[in-house]
Design an enzyme around this catalytic site. Structure first.
Site, short mmCIF file in Angstrom:
data_model
loop_
_atom_site.label_atom_id
_atom_site.label_comp_id
_atom_site.label_asym_id
_atom_site.label_seq_id
_atom_site.Cartn_x
_atom_site.Cartn_y
_atom_site.Cartn_z
N ASP A 49 -35.88 -30.26 11.97
CA ASP A 49 -37.23 -30.16 12.32
C ASP A 49 -37.53 -28.55 12.14
O ASP A 49 -36.85 -27.60 12.67
CB ASP A 49 -37.49 -30.37 13.80
CG ASP A 49 -39.01 -29.98 14.09
OD1 ASP A 49 -40.05 -30.79 13.68
OD2 ASP A 49 -39.11 -28.66 14.32
N TYR A 54 -42.06 -21.06 11.29
CA TYR A 54 -40.76 -20.61 11.73
C TYR A 54 -40.30 -19.45 10.74
O TYR A 54 -39.19 -18.85 11.14
CB TYR A 54 -39.69 -21.82 11.96
CG TYR A 54 -40.31 -22.84 13.17
CD1 TYR A 54 -41.10 -22.68 13.79
CD2 TYR A 54 -39.42 -24.05 13.17
CE1 TYR A 54 -41.75 -23.67 14.74
CE2 TYR A 54 -39.92 -25.05 14.01
CZ TYR A 54 -40.99 -24.85 14.75
OH TYR A 54 -41.32 -25.78 15.66
N LYS A 79 -43.80 -28.61 8.98
CA LYS A 79 -45.42 -28.51 9.51
C LYS A 79 -46.06 -27.53 9.10
O LYS A 79 -45.57 -26.45 8.44
CB LYS A 79 -45.32 -28.18 10.92
CG LYS A 79 -44.11 -29.03 11.78
CD LYS A 79 -44.19 -28.63 13.17
CE LYS A 79 -43.01 -29.06 13.98
NZ LYS A 79 -41.74 -28.22 13.81
N HIS A 112 -49.44 -28.71 12.16
CA HIS A 112 -48.76 -27.89 13.06
C HIS A 112 -49.64 -28.01 14.62
O HIS A 112 -49.13 -28.37 15.73
CB HIS A 112 -48.20 -26.71 12.91
CG HIS A 112 -47.02 -26.11 13.63
ND1 HIS A 112 -46.26 -25.44 13.17
CD2 HIS A 112 -46.83 -26.63 15.02
CE1 HIS A 112 -45.40 -25.03 14.16
NE2 HIS A 112 -45.69 -25.80 15.30
#
Ligand code: A2P
Length: 285
Positions: A49, A54, A79, A112
């Site tokens: 994931d 990120y 996401k 997200h």
């Protein structure tokens, strides 16, 4: 018998999703990413994931390639971040994410966080990306019941996954039931409450009884209540431990975990994020 690599949930679009996945939030160093993905794969994890937010998609793509396994052997979740929402930005940013990951599709693409002004056009782009085969499945993250109901008023197809914060101190029972009634699989982010729940004396007692760790108790509770999990750890021994869930909690133990709820979040409250546009303040450049 629980075998992480073989245990999946059926999604409403016909695809299967592994019950267990590995969360990569805050994994931003290539060596650690490589070590963690290798440890996770060897322990049976197949779902990985990530998120645009990120800033580690390229690193994750490289680490997966370093495993030397066929693409279809892994399940990649990505996401679309708040600043990339809206129709065109969703499409363009997803194409960029695919390039970063070094693949021509993700297995699951999630919105997200819900945001008010791009709400429907973002989802329209998701439906297009699915038609183009760039996302095998499409879903959302951090959506409340009312946001899912709003989405349903215009969606051609509904999300098949809702990834939300849930752990024993935030059990989200009503939302999980609603998701289930709508054929949406709930996937837990921070299933260990970022480590917070591991000190709970009752969980520790159950762990001692089963000769397991508190983390294993919590992850097993999720799986027994029909929730998918993506625990994070930077330690190979814990990564392996979190996939070793071949035991069963009794009905009494399940009930004891069910009543630990304190509505305690470690992250944002989605309803407030949606109402106040707070999510932009959380975004670090
Ligand atoms: P570490 O990386 O040092 O293992 P969540 O997935 O709920 O966000 O929780 C992540 C946190 O839980 C991290 O701080 C991680 O620390 C810790 N953690 C993950 N797995 C375990 C485990 N099996 N035992 C103890 N702590 C764990």
């Amino acid at each position: 018998m629980f075998e992480p690599a073989k245990t999946t949930y059926q999604l409403n679009d016909g695809n299967q999703m592994p019950v267990l996945g590995f969360g990569t939030y805050q994994l931003t160093k290539p060596a650690l990413m490589n070590q963690s993905i290798k440890a996770a794969y060897e322990s049976g994890y197949r779902l990985f994931d990530t998120a645009q937010y990120y800033r580690n998609e390229k690193m994750l793509g490289d680490a997966i390639r370093n495993l030397g396994v066929p693409r279809q052997d892994v399940f990649i979740v990505d996401k679309v971040t708040e600043m990339n929402q809206g129709h065109d930005l969703t499409i363009d940013s997803t194409n960029f994410s695919l390039q970063q990951l070094g693949t021509d599709y993700v297995d699951l693409l999630l919105v997200h966080w819900p945001i008010a002004d791009k709400f429907f056009e973002t989802w329209e782009a998701f439906e297009e990306l699915k038609k183009q085969g760039k996302a095998r499945s499409i879903g959302v993250s951090n959506f409340t019941r009312s946001q899912l109901e709003l989405l349903k008023t215009q969606a051609d197809e509904m999300p098949v996954v809702n990834q939300i914060e849930t752990h024993p101190y935030l059990n989200q029972a009503p939302l999980i039931k609603f998701d289930k009634d709508q054929s949406i699989v709930t996937q837990a982010w921070s299933p260990l409450g970022r480590g917070l729940v591991l000190d709970n004396p009752m969980i520790q007692k159950m762990a001692a009884h089963h000769e397991k760790s508190p983390a294993q108790i919590v992850l097993r509770w999720d799986i027994q209540r029909g929730v998918a999990v993506i625990p994070k750890s930077q330690m190979p021994a814990r990564i392996a431990q979190n996939a070793d869930l071949n035991f069963e909690l009794s009905d009494d133990e399940m009930s004891m975990l069910d009543v630990m709820n304190r509505n305690q979040r470690t992250g944002n409250e989605p309803e407030l994020v949606y109402e106040l546009g707070k999510q932009y303040k959380q975004f670090k450049k």
